[in-house]
Design a protein around this motif. Structure first.
Motif, short mmCIF file in Angstrom:
data_model
loop_
_atom_site.label_atom_id
_atom_site.label_comp_id
_atom_site.label_asym_id
_atom_site.label_seq_id
_atom_site.Cartn_x
_atom_site.Cartn_y
_atom_site.Cartn_z
N CYS A 187 1.32 10.68 6.11
CA CYS A 187 2.46 11.11 5.29
C CYS A 187 3.56 11.79 6.10
O CYS A 187 4.60 12.12 5.53
CB CYS A 187 1.98 12.01 4.16
SG CYS A 187 1.33 13.57 4.78
N ARG A 226 -3.19 11.39 6.27
CA ARG A 226 -3.26 10.84 7.63
C ARG A 226 -1.94 10.18 8.05
O ARG A 226 -1.71 9.96 9.23
CB ARG A 226 -4.39 9.80 7.72
CG ARG A 226 -5.78 10.41 7.66
CD ARG A 226 -6.81 9.33 7.42
NE ARG A 226 -6.56 8.63 6.16
CZ ARG A 226 -7.27 7.59 5.72
NH1 ARG A 226 -8.27 7.10 6.46
NH2 ARG A 226 -7.00 7.04 4.56
N GLN A 231 0.84 -1.20 0.00
CA GLN A 231 0.00 0.00 0.00
C GLN A 231 0.88 1.25 0.00
O GLN A 231 0.77 2.10 0.89
CB GLN A 231 -0.93 0.01 1.23
CG GLN A 231 -1.84 -1.22 1.30
CD GLN A 231 -2.60 -1.31 2.63
OE1 GLN A 231 -3.19 -0.35 3.10
NE2 GLN A 231 -2.57 -2.49 3.24
N ARG A 291 -4.64 -0.81 10.41
CA ARG A 291 -4.29 -1.16 9.03
C ARG A 291 -3.11 -2.14 8.97
O ARG A 291 -3.10 -3.06 8.17
CB ARG A 291 -3.92 0.09 8.23
CG ARG A 291 -5.14 0.88 7.77
CD ARG A 291 -4.73 2.21 7.16
NE ARG A 291 -5.90 2.91 6.68
CZ ARG A 291 -6.30 2.88 5.40
NH1 ARG A 291 -5.63 2.20 4.49
NH2 ARG A 291 -7.39 3.53 5.04
N ARG A 311 1.14 10.46 11.50
CA ARG A 311 1.06 9.05 11.92
C ARG A 311 0.75 8.93 13.41
O ARG A 311 -0.02 8.07 13.84
CB ARG A 311 2.35 8.31 11.57
CG ARG A 311 2.54 8.11 10.07
CD ARG A 311 3.71 7.20 9.74
NE ARG A 311 5.00 7.77 10.06
CZ ARG A 311 5.70 8.57 9.25
NH1 ARG A 311 5.22 8.90 8.05
NH2 ARG A 311 6.86 9.04 9.62
N ASN A 332 -2.88 9.77 14.02
CA ASN A 332 -3.80 8.74 13.53
C ASN A 332 -3.28 7.33 13.84
O ASN A 332 -3.49 6.39 13.07
CB ASN A 332 -4.00 8.91 12.02
CG ASN A 332 -4.61 10.26 11.69
OD1 ASN A 332 -5.78 10.51 11.99
ND2 ASN A 332 -3.80 11.16 11.12
N GLU A 372 0.69 3.86 -1.47
CA GLU A 372 -0.04 5.13 -1.54
C GLU A 372 -0.25 5.76 -0.16
O GLU A 372 -0.51 6.96 -0.05
CB GLU A 372 -1.39 4.93 -2.25
CG GLU A 372 -2.40 4.06 -1.50
CD GLU A 372 -2.19 2.55 -1.68
OE1 GLU A 372 -1.16 2.15 -2.26
OE2 GLU A 372 -3.06 1.78 -1.22
N LEU A 373 -0.11 4.95 0.91
CA LEU A 373 -0.27 5.51 2.26
C LEU A 373 0.78 6.58 2.55
O LEU A 373 0.56 7.46 3.39
CB LEU A 373 -0.21 4.40 3.31
CG LEU A 373 -1.35 3.37 3.30
CD1 LEU A 373 -1.16 2.35 4.42
CD2 LEU A 373 -2.71 4.05 3.43
N SER A 374 1.93 6.48 1.86
CA SER A 374 2.99 7.47 2.07
C SER A 374 2.52 8.87 1.66
O SER A 374 3.09 9.87 2.13
CB SER A 374 4.23 7.12 1.25
OG SER A 374 4.74 5.88 1.66
N ASP A 375 1.52 8.93 0.79
CA ASP A 375 1.02 10.24 0.35
C ASP A 375 -0.30 10.60 1.02
O ASP A 375 -0.81 11.71 0.83
CB ASP A 375 0.82 10.23 -1.18
CG ASP A 375 2.13 9.91 -1.90
OD1 ASP A 375 3.17 10.44 -1.48
OD2 ASP A 375 2.10 9.10 -2.85
N ASP A 376 -0.84 9.66 1.79
CA ASP A 376 -2.11 9.90 2.47
C ASP A 376 -1.89 10.94 3.57
O ASP A 376 -0.99 10.78 4.39
CB ASP A 376 -2.60 8.57 3.07
CG ASP A 376 -4.01 8.65 3.61
OD1 ASP A 376 -4.29 9.60 4.40
OD2 ASP A 376 -4.83 7.78 3.28
#
Lengths: 416, 416
Positions: free
Chosen positions: A290, A288, A280, A305, A295, A298, A282-286
């Protein structure tokens, strides 16, 4: 002057220790001294001896058994803790026994005891009495609450409770956790060894010994005190955070299909590595997740996750995926697996013990001395007091120079 | 020859330690050496310094705060771990910085480092390089897996997982437990101090120093290994038993209305005392509970009965009732309460730290040296490197004898 790189020498060779200790805490201290090369003479009551002789399980001609069957079955606790020690029997309540004791003290550098506080003095075998016959002796007392305290016996679980150590472990809102290793029993002896060696170092200057006094409560509480509890409370940080530490998220222990792993991905590149391992990226750019602050804010969702991913996979796959990304990760291992880690075995941080006469099909692995020296070795003399008084001849005749008649008289009087 | 009972002396006075350590494990080792009286010179990179300087919370003119506000706010971690140390700044990657380092090593008894394994050698500041300028130096390395291992960085939670310590704690069938004190980070330094003192003792005979190498994994695994895990498994005993140990029943932690208490009533008179305290003396005659074997066989029911009683009462009443019967009992205390136990405070096993310039309304209590000496004292010099390089003048000019010009040139070159 010997060659410092001679690996047949152990660092404390030449020191003699009179060991009055019983059970776990004291014997672990003198076991470390023996492993470091001191000559340790374990003194036991002629009847009964060290309590640890009665600890189940035993090993002997029938292998490992829960209840003793034969006279030469040995408690594995005793086999472990009495390694490398010479055993003499001595009735310290008799005048004849005391005379032998003081002869030993005259030739000793160190005496170690873990009687209930005050007992050694009451028996007339404490520091003041020893100092009178040997001003150079270092006398170490290991007790629950300190040598001058009269609160009586302390057990590991009592000290764990009082020290705060128990409270810090476990999930918030849940019961505290009893730590499964006897940490209070083990920590005080380590500090006792430091105290003894520091006093021996001071003796090189002062010419005299002294009393060294370590408390189980004090040793473990000092460990607990390295965290800044009152400052954390003032800053609104909780004292107990369970399997993870959310202020460092992601940090802690996560669930796999067949066990648990510890993961540390506090810093940016590690968090990115974790997300990539999870498939995943894409979580690096999320927003919540990034940044480190995001981190932490959240953390509960992030941990859910991670668990949702790791819970579906066997540990071996989670380890492989995270290692491939350079993320620090380790399996939560069973002690039996931990004790045979090749790194630990190679350094003799754990070592095998065996009954002097019988082979066992089970690898009885126990604590070694977890220190490597480039100019010395560690390890244990091939000595073990299987019987109480096993080495009476070697110690009374060869070390103290008593003649056979005197030894026979002591035996007849029940003093040995 | 000084008088051994002179309590103005500390046992390791006269020893000089060059301290290259950072974070927790290494600095705790050198903190203990400083508390025992060694002169500890903490070497930090001119830019950045010890990582622990950046640990939240901080203390300063605004009291205890989570984020640093002023230049003279000090991380409480640094305030704790750098106590009694003299601080010099030194760029160990520069030739000029290295030259100063080796001048320090020439006058030192001990060097301690906890770089990632192999780093000190790669920088040219490891044991071989030190030995070349001072064969008497004892050089101690503290690492995750040992000085020759290349597995990289180890964090406390990773070592807890690998050592088996985590697995032994918690309820059967439940997740493992992360121990809430950094036990892996703390234990390796204690063994490092033992290794250093043993090597110093050997030096009195051999005339030369040596390399001392302690691993976090090895130190904690050796502790875990004191229990006989494979023998227990062979005997059918579980590795994890939760809050109680049923084979010793009643033994463990029980619930009260407002908290938890640890209780040990293994032996006959103690079990009778417990039943009396519960107001159920008839249990002493109940065939399910009237002998040690019977209590172990019916441990689950016995524990339920104890909890049914204790759960209805405040801790203070449970403690009073059991103490009146002479049954060992203790409250499971919060760390903040544990740290101010009068016994622990009196023995300085915990001690207050404070900002050198500002008073804080919060008692910042931290670890002391948990050893009492009859012929010496412990404690910390009134020194703390608030700034990186705080004691450059004291060390470079007064200790090494550099002149002002040389010090100025080093500063100009960025080497200090």
């Amino acid at each position: 002057m010997s060659n410092g790189s001679d690996l047949t020498h152990r660092p404390l060779e030449g020191l003699t220790v009179i060991d009055l200790t019983r059970a776990l805490a004291g014997p672990y201290a003198t076991m470390l001294l023996a492993g470091l090369g001191a000559k340790v003479i374990k003194v036991e009551e002629p009847k009964g001896g060290d309590l640890a002789r009665e600890n189940s399980p035993y090993v002997g001609r029938d292998g490992v058994i829960v209840e003793r069957r034969h006279e030469d079955d040995i408690s594995i606790s005793h086999l472990t803790r009495a390694r490398g020690k010479y055993g003499v029997s001595l009735d310290l309540k008799s005048e004849a026994g005391k005379a032998v004791y003081f002869d030993l003290v005259r030739k000793a550098d160190v005496v170690v005891e873990n009687f209930t506080a005050g007992t050694a003095d009451r028996l007339g075998i404490g520091y003041q009495a020893c100092k009178a016959v040997n001003p150079r002796v270092v006398f170490a007392s290991l007790s629950g609450f300190g040598a001058t305290d009269r609160d009586g016996k302390a057990m590991d679980v009592i000290i764990q409770a009082l020290s705060g150590a128990m409270f810090t472990s476990g999930e918030p809102g849940h019961p505290p956790v009893r730590i499964g290793i006897p940490i209070a029993d083990m920590l005080a002896p380590v500090f006792t060894v430091i105290g003894i060696l520091a006093a021996i170092e001071q003796r090189h200057t002062s010419g005299v010994g002294q009393h060294v006094d370590v408390s189980m409560l004090g040793a473990l509480t000092s460990f607990v005190a390295i965290e800044n509890w009152s400052a954390m409370a003032a800053a609104g940080l909780p004292a107990r955070t369970g399997l993870t530490v959310q202020r460092l998220s992601p940090f802690g222990v996560f669930e796999c299909a067949d066990g648990y792993v510890a993961v540390v991905a506090v810093h940016e590149p590690l968090a990115r590595g974790l997300f990539a391992a999870m498939g995943q990226p894409e979580l690096s750019d999320d927003p919540r997740f990034c940044s480190r602050d995001a981190r932490v804010a959240n953390a509960t969702e992030l941990e859910a996750r991670i668990n949702a991913w790791s819970r579906t996979l066997p540990m071996v796959e989670v380890l492989r995926a995270l290692e491939a990304q350079g993320v620090p990760v380790a399996p939560v291992r069973h002690p039996e697996d931990a004790l045979v880690d090749p790194r630990v075995v190679a350094r003799q941080e754990t070592m095998a013990v065996k009954h002097p006469s019988y082979r066992s099909s089970i690898d009885l692995r126990t604590a070694g001395v977890p220190i490597q020296f480039s100019g010395a070795t560690t390890g244990f003399d091939d000595a073990l007091p299987v019987r109480i008084g096993e080495h009476n001849q070697a110690i009374l005749r060869d070390f103290l120079g008593y003649d056979e008649g005197r030894i026979a008289a002591l035996a007849e009087a029940g003093a040995i």
